[in-house]
Scaffold this motif. Structure first.
Motif, PDB file in Angstrom:
ATOM      1  N   VAL A 247       0.847  -1.189   0.000  1.00  0.00           N
ATOM      2  CA  VAL A 247       0.000   0.000   0.000  1.00  0.00           C
ATOM      3  C   VAL A 247       0.884   1.242   0.000  1.00  0.00           C
ATOM      4  N   ASP A 248       0.219   2.376  -0.053  1.00  0.00           N
ATOM      5  CA  ASP A 248       0.901   3.668   0.048  1.00  0.00           C
ATOM      6  C   ASP A 248       0.224   4.479   1.143  1.00  0.00           C
ATOM      7  N   CYS A 249       1.032   5.111   1.970  1.00  0.00           N
ATOM      8  CA  CYS A 249       0.508   5.924   3.070  1.00  0.00           C
ATOM      9  C   CYS A 249       1.254   7.253   3.076  1.00  0.00           C
ATOM     10  N   PRO A 250       0.633   8.343   2.627  1.00  0.00           N
ATOM     11  CA  PRO A 250       1.328   9.644   2.573  1.00  0.00           C
ATOM     12  C   PRO A 250       1.871  10.103   3.922  1.00  0.00           C
ATOM     13  N   MET A 251       1.151   9.798   4.993  1.00  0.00           N
ATOM     14  CA  MET A 251       1.615  10.265   6.303  1.00  0.00           C
ATOM     15  C   MET A 251       2.893   9.549   6.716  1.00  0.00           C
TER      16      MET A 251
ATOM     17  N   MET B 273      -4.801   0.049  -3.030  1.00  0.00           N
ATOM     18  CA  MET B 273      -3.489   0.657  -2.847  1.00  0.00           C
ATOM     19  C   MET B 273      -3.428   1.526  -1.601  1.00  0.00           C
ATOM     20  N   GLU B 274      -4.564   1.790  -0.983  1.00  0.00           N
ATOM     21  CA  GLU B 274      -4.596   2.577   0.244  1.00  0.00           C
ATOM     22  C   GLU B 274      -5.470   1.873   1.266  1.00  0.00           C
ATOM     23  N   VAL B 275      -5.128   2.023   2.512  1.00  0.00           N
ATOM     24  CA  VAL B 275      -5.934   1.513   3.618  1.00  0.00           C
ATOM     25  C   VAL B 275      -6.057   2.615   4.657  1.00  0.00           C
ATOM     26  N   GLN B 276      -7.036   2.488   5.512  1.00  0.00           N
ATOM     27  CA  GLN B 276      -7.194   3.414   6.630  1.00  0.00           C
ATOM     28  C   GLN B 276      -7.120   2.630   7.924  1.00  0.00           C
TER      29      GLN B 276
END
Length: 613
Positions: free
Chosen positions: A293-297, A338-341
């Protein structure tokens, strides 16, 4: 007049009150209607499969869910023309093939509440369905309980025809062809095929880093050269795989880090580069609960750690694996996953940042710069001695300086050597430096004995057999194919090249004129041996063994070799001795042909001579 005006007004009002055909059509066109099933599926497929790399990511995750230990990827045209993935997982039950590519069909989710603790990659049942709506899909699969493999073709989410029996091994092979053939706009909007191929390779590289115990392989379809290959196995490490993919220069600069927390509950492990390695962009490979995944933070947190260590516009390489409580993470927030929370995202990013920063301080906050080593020679050696003498003299005598001829001599000798870029070997007949000390090899270990000279009659028979073999239609076709596929200029450069030395295990350096070339020796040797055998077919020389070797034992050793494909754990029912005996009998039966064309010689189950091509 008044009566006429009143009639005209009434007629106008009547006309305005009655709807025209145009108004009826406009009203009907603005109504909400149910889209057709085909339109719905194509819209959904466009969200899930944005480009070939997204499709490959879904297929790799399916292979990992199937417990695969080996995954092979073949690509053609950046994945648009062909995308093939083969694994050795548990396979697909033949009863599931009819609904395999239909939407919302999955074996990993029964009810919505299962999402709270989902442990597999797939759960929506949309990957294969979406791919089949934008491409032509062919699936070949076999389970351990099946007697044979089965192959099926899909289009628009439906099975075309019936699944057919075929040859195969346990596992699944999925072939995706002509991606976006029914969506030319999407296909035209994608990047060049080379860029799409790079994105596909990047996906395989990242999964091979996170799963070092699984063997990954990726190459272009039809090419003999593998762009990526990892061995896998229980003893493989992530840092070793990084060295295979990105090189030793990166791997040696990596340091491991790990951190665990109870509030919030999470674990993290990873690798990061020290201050001696930089890149123009931040290379962050992030896996959260084994999902790429990708995580901007988290990316910003990692960038902040290195901002005070690296120069401006220079970035690190970081691999990070986060393990969170499945209850605290929502994996169903992005079409391509590609993103998770997850809960406490900011706090977890801060803890990871502190862990990496602490290890970076331990690893060292200073950079090391490598300097060029001067070439060996009298001038450089003399200059080095002069500089050492000057340094020692200055250290002993304080401010004492050299004047006159001594200073001029040291200044002249300490000048850097001038490197002429044109001064290279260009004559293939020129002896290399290594050949000066190479001793002649007069005896290859004493294992073979000289072949006796042939009589005139035997020479004539050999020449006749060679001429006949070279006229065979199959041999002529193969030689013609090699001639058409060859490149005259490249062959000329190779024939006149000078061997410089090895670069890696498979790559060597060749001096071709004024150009230094990097060549894959394994591929080159295989091709040269193949073409040489074609030219010498029917006239190959042989080496006669001083002591004949048992043929069956040799064949047994070949079967037990790891490269033969034999696996004791998978081929429990295979009797190696019986198989070797059967192969020995086959070779003995064909010994006349083998001797005529390849100069093999057998007698009483013993190998007497073998080809010397």
């Amino acid at each position: 007049f008044g009566s006429s005006a009143q009639e005209a007004a009434e007629a106008m009002a009547t006309t305005m009150a009655e709807p025209t055909n145009d108004n009826i059509v406009a009203e009907e066109g603005s109504r909400i209607v149910q889209l057709e099933e085909d339109v719905i599926n194509r819209i959904a497929a466009g969200e899930v499969v944005v480009r070939p790399a997204n499709a490959l990511k879904e297929l790799i995750e399916n292979s990992l869910d199937a417990g695969s230990k080996r995954i092979v990827v073949s690509v053609k045209g950046g994945g648009l023309k062909l995308l093939r993935i083969e694994d050795d997982g548990h396979g697909i039950n033949p009863k599931d093939l009819p609904i395999l590519c239909e939407r919302f069909t999955t074996s990993k989710l029964k009810k919505y509440e299962d999402l709270n603790g989902i442990g597999t990659f797939g759960f929506r049942g949309e990957a294969l369905a979406s791919i089949s709506h934008v491409a032509r899909v062919k699936v070949s699969t076999m389970t351990a309980s099946d007697t044979c493999a089965r192959t099926a073709e899909y289009a628009e989410g439906k099975l075309r025809g019936q699944a057919r029996p075929c040859a195969g091994a346990v596992g699944t092979t999925i072939v995706v062809e002509d991606m976006f053939y029914n969506n030319p706009t999407r296909r035209a909007a994608l990047s060049k095929e080379s860029i799409e191929h790079t994105k596909i390779l990047d996906v395989v590289q990242k999964y091979s880093i996170h799963y070092p115990t699984i063997a990954f392989s990726c190459r272009k379809a039809g090419s003999a050269m593998t762009e990526l290959h990892t061995q896998g196995g229980s003893d493989a490490s992530t840092q070793h795989v990084v060295g295979i993919i990105y090189g030793h220069n990166l791997a040696k600069e990596l340091f491991p880090f790990e951190f665990s927390s109870e509030d919030p509950k999470f674990n993290c492990t990873g690798l990061a580069t020290g201050p001696n390695w930089t890149s123009r962009s931040c290379c962050l490979t992030l896996f959260i609960n084994n999902r790429l995944v990708d995580c901007p933070m988290l990316r910003k947190a990692i960038e902040a750690v290195y901002s005070s260590v690296l120069p401006r516009n220079q970035h690190p390489w970081v691999y990070l694996a986060l393990e969170l409580d499945p209850i605290t993470i929502d994996v169903n927030v992005h079409p391509t996953k590609m993103e998770v929370q997850f809960l406490h995202e900011e706090l977890i990013a801060q803890r990871v940042q502190e862990a990496v920063m602490a290890r970076l301080r331990e690893h060292g906050g200073a950079r090391t710069f490598d300097t060029k080593i001067p070439l060996l020679g009298e001038n450089s050696a003399a200059g080095s001695r002069a500089k050492d003498a000057a340094r020692d003299s200055g250290a002993l005598q304080g401010q004492t300086t050299l004047t006159g001829e001594a200073a001029a001599k040291i200044s002249q000798e300490s000048k850097p050597a001038y490197l002429n870029p044109v001064r290279v070997r260009t004559d293939h007949r020129q002896m290399s430096l290594a050949s000066v000390w190479r001793e002649p090899q007069t005896d290859a270990g004493g294992a073979t004995k000289p072949v006796p000279k042939l009589t005139t009659e035997e020479t004539a028979q050999r020449q006749a057999a060679f001429t006949e073999a070279q006229k065979l239609t199959s041999i002529c076709d193969l030689k013609e194919t090699c001639a058409l596929a060859g490149d005259t200029e490249l062959s000329k450069r190779l024939n006149q090249s000078v061997y410089v030395g090895p670069a890696t295990g498979d790559l060597v350096l060749l001096q071709c004129g004024a150009v230094l070339c990097l060549v894959n020796l394994v591929v080159l040797a295989r091709e040269c041996a193949y073409q040489r055998l074609l030219r010498m077919f029917g006239g190959v020389g042989n080496l006669v063994l001083k002591t004949p070797l048992p043929l069956q034992d040799l064949l047994k050793q070949g079967i037990l070799d790891p490269g033969s494909g034999y696996d004791p754990s998978k081929h429990v029912d295979t009797d190696v001795d019986a198989l070797a005996a059967r192969l020995a009998a086959l070779l003995t039966e064909q010994q006349e042909m083998l001797h005529e064309y390849f100069m093999f010689s057998f007698a009483d189950g013993m190998l007497i001579a073998f080809p010397n091509a």
